[in-house]
Design a protein around this motif. Structure first.
Motif, PDB file in Angstrom:
ATOM      1  N   VAL A   1       0.875  -1.170   0.000  1.00  0.00           N
ATOM      2  CA  VAL A   1       0.000   0.000   0.000  1.00  0.00           C
ATOM      3  C   VAL A   1       0.912   1.219   0.000  1.00  0.00           C
ATOM      4  CG1 VAL A   1      -1.833   1.257   1.167  1.00  0.00           C
ATOM      5  CG2 VAL A   1      -1.750  -1.244   1.310  1.00  0.00           C
ATOM      6  N   LEU A   2       0.826   1.999  -1.064  1.00  0.00           N
ATOM      7  CA  LEU A   2       1.690   3.166  -1.223  1.00  0.00           C
ATOM      8  C   LEU A   2       0.912   4.455  -1.022  1.00  0.00           C
ATOM      9  CD1 LEU A   2       3.631   2.144  -4.475  1.00  0.00           C
ATOM     10  CD2 LEU A   2       4.240   1.651  -2.098  1.00  0.00           C
ATOM     11  N   ALA A   3       1.605   5.464  -0.537  1.00  0.00           N
ATOM     12  CA  ALA A   3       1.036   6.806  -0.510  1.00  0.00           C
ATOM     13  C   ALA A   3       1.166   7.413  -1.905  1.00  0.00           C
ATOM     14  CB  ALA A   3       1.764   7.665   0.510  1.00  0.00           C
ATOM     15  N   SER A   4       0.427   8.464  -2.153  1.00  0.00           N
ATOM     16  CA  SER A   4       0.518   9.152  -3.445  1.00  0.00           C
ATOM     17  C   SER A   4       0.855  10.610  -3.213  1.00  0.00           C
ATOM     18  CB  SER A   4      -0.806   9.025  -4.205  1.00  0.00           C
ATOM     19  OG  SER A   4      -1.786   9.845  -3.613  1.00  0.00           O
ATOM     20  N   ASP A   5       0.944  11.366  -4.288  1.00  0.00           N
ATOM     21  CA  ASP A   5       1.206  12.798  -4.150  1.00  0.00           C
ATOM     22  C   ASP A   5       0.082  13.490  -3.399  1.00  0.00           C
ATOM     23  OD1 ASP A   5       3.602  12.572  -5.500  1.00  0.00           O
ATOM     24  OD2 ASP A   5       2.678  12.888  -7.462  1.00  0.00           O
ATOM     25  N   ASP A   6      -1.110  12.938  -3.488  1.00  0.00           N
ATOM     26  CA  ASP A   6      -2.259  13.438  -2.741  1.00  0.00           C
ATOM     27  C   ASP A   6      -2.311  12.689  -1.410  1.00  0.00           C
ATOM     28  OD1 ASP A   6      -4.681  14.094  -1.643  1.00  0.00           O
ATOM     29  OD2 ASP A   6      -5.866  13.599  -3.427  1.00  0.00           O
TER      30      ASP A   6
ATOM     31  N   LEU B   1      -4.165 -13.667  -2.262  1.00  0.00           N
ATOM     32  CA  LEU B   1      -4.493 -12.822  -1.122  1.00  0.00           C
ATOM     33  C   LEU B   1      -5.752 -13.325  -0.421  1.00  0.00           C
ATOM     34  CD1 LEU B   1      -3.901  -9.362  -2.818  1.00  0.00           C
ATOM     35  CD2 LEU B   1      -2.525 -10.310  -0.940  1.00  0.00           C
ATOM     36  N   GLY B   2      -5.787 -13.175   0.889  1.00  0.00           N
ATOM     37  CA  GLY B   2      -6.976 -13.519   1.660  1.00  0.00           C
ATOM     38  C   GLY B   2      -7.683 -12.254   2.123  1.00  0.00           C
ATOM     39  N   GLY B   3      -8.948 -12.362   2.433  1.00  0.00           N
ATOM     40  CA  GLY B   3      -9.707 -11.198   2.868  1.00  0.00           C
ATOM     41  C   GLY B   3      -9.534 -10.882   4.343  1.00  0.00           C
TER      42      GLY B   3
ATOM     43  N   ASP C   1      -2.220 -14.988   7.355  1.00  0.00           N
ATOM     44  CA  ASP C   1      -2.054 -16.270   8.030  1.00  0.00           C
ATOM     45  C   ASP C   1      -0.703 -16.860   7.630  1.00  0.00           C
ATOM     46  OD1 ASP C   1      -2.130 -18.783   9.092  1.00  0.00           O
ATOM     47  OD2 ASP C   1      -4.021 -19.381   8.174  1.00  0.00           O
ATOM     48  N   PRO C   2       0.298 -16.774   8.510  1.00  0.00           N
ATOM     49  CA  PRO C   2       1.642 -17.257   8.156  1.00  0.00           C
ATOM     50  C   PRO C   2       1.701 -18.739   7.826  1.00  0.00           C
ATOM     51  CG  PRO C   2       1.692 -15.887  10.136  1.00  0.00           C
ATOM     52  CD  PRO C   2       0.253 -16.171   9.849  1.00  0.00           C
ATOM     53  N   ALA C   3       0.704 -19.512   8.287  1.00  0.00           N
ATOM     54  CA  ALA C   3       0.711 -20.952   8.037  1.00  0.00           C
ATOM     55  C   ALA C   3       0.015 -21.336   6.742  1.00  0.00           C
ATOM     56  CB  ALA C   3       0.051 -21.684   9.205  1.00  0.00           C
ATOM     57  N   ALA C   4      -0.596 -20.375   6.065  1.00  0.00           N
ATOM     58  CA  ALA C   4      -1.402 -20.667   4.882  1.00  0.00           C
ATOM     59  C   ALA C   4      -0.613 -20.400   3.605  1.00  0.00           C
ATOM     60  CB  ALA C   4      -2.671 -19.830   4.892  1.00  0.00           C
ATOM     61  N   VAL C   5      -1.085 -20.989   2.520  1.00  0.00           N
ATOM     62  CA  VAL C   5      -0.593 -20.644   1.192  1.00  0.00           C
ATOM     63  C   VAL C   5      -1.553 -19.626   0.588  1.00  0.00           C
ATOM     64  CG1 VAL C   5       0.042 -21.506  -1.094  1.00  0.00           C
ATOM     65  CG2 VAL C   5       0.472 -22.908   0.939  1.00  0.00           C
ATOM     66  N   MET C   6      -2.825 -20.002   0.450  1.00  0.00           N
ATOM     67  CA  MET C   6      -3.836 -19.021   0.059  1.00  0.00           C
ATOM     68  C   MET C   6      -4.256 -18.254   1.313  1.00  0.00           C
ATOM     69  SD  MET C   6      -7.469 -19.518  -1.960  1.00  0.00           S
ATOM     70  CE  MET C   6      -6.683 -20.354  -3.322  1.00  0.00           C
ATOM     71  N   GLY C   7      -3.972 -16.974   1.321  1.00  0.00           N
ATOM     72  CA  GLY C   7      -4.268 -16.171   2.502  1.00  0.00           C
ATOM     73  C   GLY C   7      -3.050 -15.903   3.368  1.00  0.00           C
ATOM     74  N   ARG C   8      -1.863 -16.277   2.882  1.00  0.00           N
ATOM     75  CA  ARG C   8      -0.636 -15.951   3.635  1.00  0.00           C
ATOM     76  C   ARG C   8      -0.561 -14.434   3.852  1.00  0.00           C
ATOM     77  NH1 ARG C   8       3.576 -14.066   5.418  1.00  0.00           N
ATOM     78  NH2 ARG C   8       5.506 -15.187   5.835  1.00  0.00           N
ATOM     79  N   ALA C   9      -0.930 -13.655   2.833  1.00  0.00           N
ATOM     80  CA  ALA C   9      -1.063 -12.209   2.959  1.00  0.00           C
ATOM     81  C   ALA C   9      -2.542 -11.861   2.991  1.00  0.00           C
ATOM     82  CB  ALA C   9      -0.374 -11.499   1.796  1.00  0.00           C
ATOM     83  N   GLY C  10      -2.974 -11.130   4.010  1.00  0.00           N
ATOM     84  CA  GLY C  10      -4.398 -10.833   4.182  1.00  0.00           C
ATOM     85  C   GLY C  10      -4.700  -9.351   4.125  1.00  0.00           C
ATOM     86  N   LEU C  11      -5.821  -9.016   3.529  1.00  0.00           N
ATOM     87  CA  LEU C  11      -6.203  -7.603   3.384  1.00  0.00           C
ATOM     88  C   LEU C  11      -6.492  -6.944   4.714  1.00  0.00           C
ATOM     89  CD1 LEU C  11      -8.526  -7.614   0.223  1.00  0.00           C
ATOM     90  CD2 LEU C  11      -6.059  -7.210   0.373  1.00  0.00           C
TER      91      LEU C  11
ATOM     92  N   VAL D   1       5.968   3.691   1.324  1.00  0.00           N
ATOM     93  CA  VAL D   1       5.260   2.447   1.621  1.00  0.00           C
ATOM     94  C   VAL D   1       4.553   2.586   2.961  1.00  0.00           C
ATOM     95  CG1 VAL D   1       5.463  -0.034   1.959  1.00  0.00           C
ATOM     96  CG2 VAL D   1       6.962   1.130   0.317  1.00  0.00           C
ATOM     97  N   LEU D   2       3.243   2.480   2.941  1.00  0.00           N
ATOM     98  CA  LEU D   2       2.449   2.555   4.167  1.00  0.00           C
ATOM     99  C   LEU D   2       2.289   1.190   4.827  1.00  0.00           C
ATOM    100  CD1 LEU D   2      -0.391   4.937   2.893  1.00  0.00           C
ATOM    101  CD2 LEU D   2       1.668   5.554   4.200  1.00  0.00           C
ATOM    102  N   ALA D   3       2.213   0.137   4.017  1.00  0.00           N
ATOM    103  CA  ALA D   3       2.044  -1.229   4.533  1.00  0.00           C
ATOM    104  C   ALA D   3       2.437  -2.216   3.443  1.00  0.00           C
ATOM    105  CB  ALA D   3       0.599  -1.458   4.975  1.00  0.00           C
ATOM    106  N   ALA D   4       2.796  -3.428   3.864  1.00  0.00           N
ATOM    107  CA  ALA D   4       3.179  -4.461   2.895  1.00  0.00           C
ATOM    108  C   ALA D   4       2.879  -5.829   3.490  1.00  0.00           C
ATOM    109  CB  ALA D   4       4.658  -4.344   2.529  1.00  0.00           C
ATOM    110  N   ALA D   5       2.616  -6.788   2.607  1.00  0.00           N
ATOM    111  CA  ALA D   5       2.374  -8.166   3.046  1.00  0.00           C
ATOM    112  C   ALA D   5       2.943  -9.106   1.997  1.00  0.00           C
ATOM    113  CB  ALA D   5       0.882  -8.425   3.232  1.00  0.00           C
ATOM    114  N   GLU D   6       3.614 -10.163   2.463  1.00  0.00           N
ATOM    115  CA  GLU D   6       4.279 -11.092   1.557  1.00  0.00           C
ATOM    116  C   GLU D   6       3.467 -12.367   1.354  1.00  0.00           C
ATOM    117  OE1 GLU D   6       8.228 -11.738   3.095  1.00  0.00           O
ATOM    118  OE2 GLU D   6       9.012 -10.205   1.727  1.00  0.00           O
ATOM    119  N   SER D   7       3.573 -12.896   0.144  1.00  0.00           N
ATOM    120  CA  SER D   7       2.870 -14.122  -0.234  1.00  0.00           C
ATOM    121  C   SER D   7       3.558 -15.348   0.354  1.00  0.00           C
ATOM    122  CB  SER D   7       2.854 -14.261  -1.754  1.00  0.00           C
ATOM    123  OG  SER D   7       4.160 -14.565  -2.232  1.00  0.00           O
ATOM    124  N   ALA D   8       2.946 -16.495   0.163  1.00  0.00           N
ATOM    125  CA  ALA D   8       3.628 -17.766   0.391  1.00  0.00           C
ATOM    126  C   ALA D   8       4.794 -17.865  -0.578  1.00  0.00           C
ATOM    127  CB  ALA D   8       2.659 -18.925   0.181  1.00  0.00           C
TER     128      ALA D   8
END
Length: 481
Positions: free
Chosen positions: A151-156, A170-172, A176-186, A293-300
């Motif tokens: 999640v990035l900031a913008s000029d605005d 991505l999961g909603g 979940d560090p133990a998951a493959v689908m959903g390892r990174a969650g919104l 960078v405001l936030a980041a999440a990594e995949s499986a």
């Protein structure tokens, strides 16, 4: 030098180790019941657990073992006699009605061909294409790589940009560090974004934008049947998606989001609001400032994603991995770039590609043309080749009668002897059936195989049975002549 058959044997044993608890419990209960009924006669205590003729590696284990103690396969185990293998397969590998089935069986260690029926003929491979994608992705990206959604900031200052990094799993909910689908969650991304906004003193309303520019070209492959897309076999591809391009991870059939990037951004906006941020309605496309960078999440990891792709035969995930492979290979991140990258990486493994025709990397396109020999060489590269990164794909092969797309097969009398032993990638289209994988035979020899049927009668049940029975006879074959 490449790692020998011991690595493949270790993988097979590891898979068995994961599945042994239910089987051991059932065996214990049955044995206890038998002892009670028989009055606990002494002779029951000394009865052999299995036939002396059954190889040790095909017997139910009497106790739990440590993976570190698994011994490699015997390098001196006899190689099956080709004439004996051909005699068996010529009796089982027959189409149910129209069409033909080509195939090849090879000794994994030496590459010796033990069975050859039109093995060099180009065939429509269906989802066996994912084997090519798997090795290309592992070689180009590395098994431990991850994709980052930011999640990035913008000029605005009142605008945040959800930026796709290739993670379509991505999961909603929370990550979940133990998951493959959903390892990174919104939900986690939204919570971290809200904290960053608060720290910067930025108040709402906040506009959410989405940047899906990592993937180039059209989102829909023109080689695909629109009927397949409408049926939910895949969907237009973007560089970020929830649940591998599905509305829900539990619903794997039926309609899919037609713009997974916008759908994901809308879900992120809802999570941002739930985190206490005032959010403006609607989602736009746009770009943020990479340095903010405001936030980041990594995949499986890539290896975990490859395993999921192979086990479940996920078309959407396969195409996403293909695009990421293209980018890592210096190609455009388009459908054509993905096929070019797969071809390039196969060539680096020494696998001939000149005769191949590649229209996608998931196997939905009928224009794909690959031979059984080429698939067997890919499986051999995974099980026995010098590139150790490819070994990580072994866990993704479905196990006959137990996991993935082979979970409901190998259950009848004609194929059950291969249950738990055969590991193979499936492929199915209207007139196409394919099966490519590996098995340890009764003498302890690791074999790789590929069977591809084209022009088959749609829905004829005997075609899958023919392939499953053929793989099963390899498992039970000593074939010394």
């Amino acid at each position: 030098m490449g790692v020998k058959n011991g690595d493949a044997r270790k993988r097979v044993t590891t898979a068995w180790g994961r599945l042994r608890w239910p089987l051991l419990l059932a065996a214990v209960l049955l044995c206890l019941g038998a002892l009670v009924v028989a009055g606990m006669l002494p002779e029951f205590m000394s009865a052999p657990k299995s036939s002396p003729s059954t190889p040790a590696w095909q017997q139910e284990p009497g106790s739990l073992s440590q993976v570190d103690g698994v011994l490699p396969l015997d390098a001196e185990a006899p190689v099956p006699v080709p004439a004996e293998v051909s005699k068996l397969l010529n009796g089982t590998l027959k189409p149910d009605g129209a069409g033909s089935i080509s195939g090849v069986v090879m000794d994994a260690s030496t590459g010796q061909v033990l069975f050859d029926r039109d093995a060099n003929a180009n065939r429509i491979p269906a989802s066996n294409m994912k084997l090519l994608t798997a090795v290309a992705a592992l070689k180009a990206l590395g098994p431990d790589s991850r994709f980052t959604t930011r999640v990035l900031a913008s000029d605005d200052p009142s605008t945040v940009v959800l930026t796709g990094g290739g993670d379509v799993l991505l999961g909603g909910a929370k990550s979940d560090p133990a998951a493959v689908m959903g390892r990174a969650g919104l939900a986690s991304l939204a919570s971290d974004t809200a904290a960053s906004l608060t720290k910067a003193g930025i108040k709402g309303p906040i506009t959410v934008r989405v940047d899906d520019s990592l993937f180039a070209g059209g989102p829909l492959n023109p080689a695909w049947s629109l009927d397949d897309v409408a049926a939910g076999e895949t969907a237009p591809l973007f560089s970020l998606a929830l649940n591998s391009g599905r509305y829900s991870p539990e619903v794997t059939t039926g309609p899919r989001p037609q713009d997974s990037a916008v759908t994901t951004a809308q879900a992120f906006a809802e999570q941002l609001a739930a985190a206490g941020v005032q959010v403006s309605p609607g989602v736009e496309r746009g770009k943020g400032v990479p340095a903010k960078v405001l936030a980041a999440a990594e995949s499986a990891t890539v290896s975990e994603q490859v395993d999921l792709m192979l086990e479940t035969s996920d078309n959407f995930l396969a195409e996403a991995l293909g695009r990421m492979t293209a980018g890592a290979s210096g190609k455009e991140t388009t459908y054509d770039g993905a096929t070019a990258a797969v071809r390039q990486r196969l060539g680096e493994l020494g696998i001939a590609t000149d005769s191949m025709q590649l229209a996608d990397v998931s196997g939905l396109a009928l224009e794909n043309q690959v031979s059984a020999r080429q698939f067997a060489e890919v499986v051999r590269a995974i099980t026995s080749g010098p590139d150790l990164a490819l070994r990580t794909a072994l866990d993704g092969f479905p196990v006959a009668g137990l996991t993935g797309t082979l979970g409901d097969r190998y259950v009848d009398a004609g194929t059950a002897e291969g249950a738990g032993l055969v590991r193979a990638k499936t492929g199915t289209l209207n007139t196409v059936i394919a099966l490519s994988g590996y098995v340890v035979d009764a003498d302890g020899r690791l074999l790789v195989f590929s069977f591809i049927g084209n022009g088959l009668d749609p829905g004829a049940a005997g075609n899958k049975v023919a392939m499953d029975r053929s793989a099963s006879v390899l498992a039970s074959c000593g074939c010394r002549g």
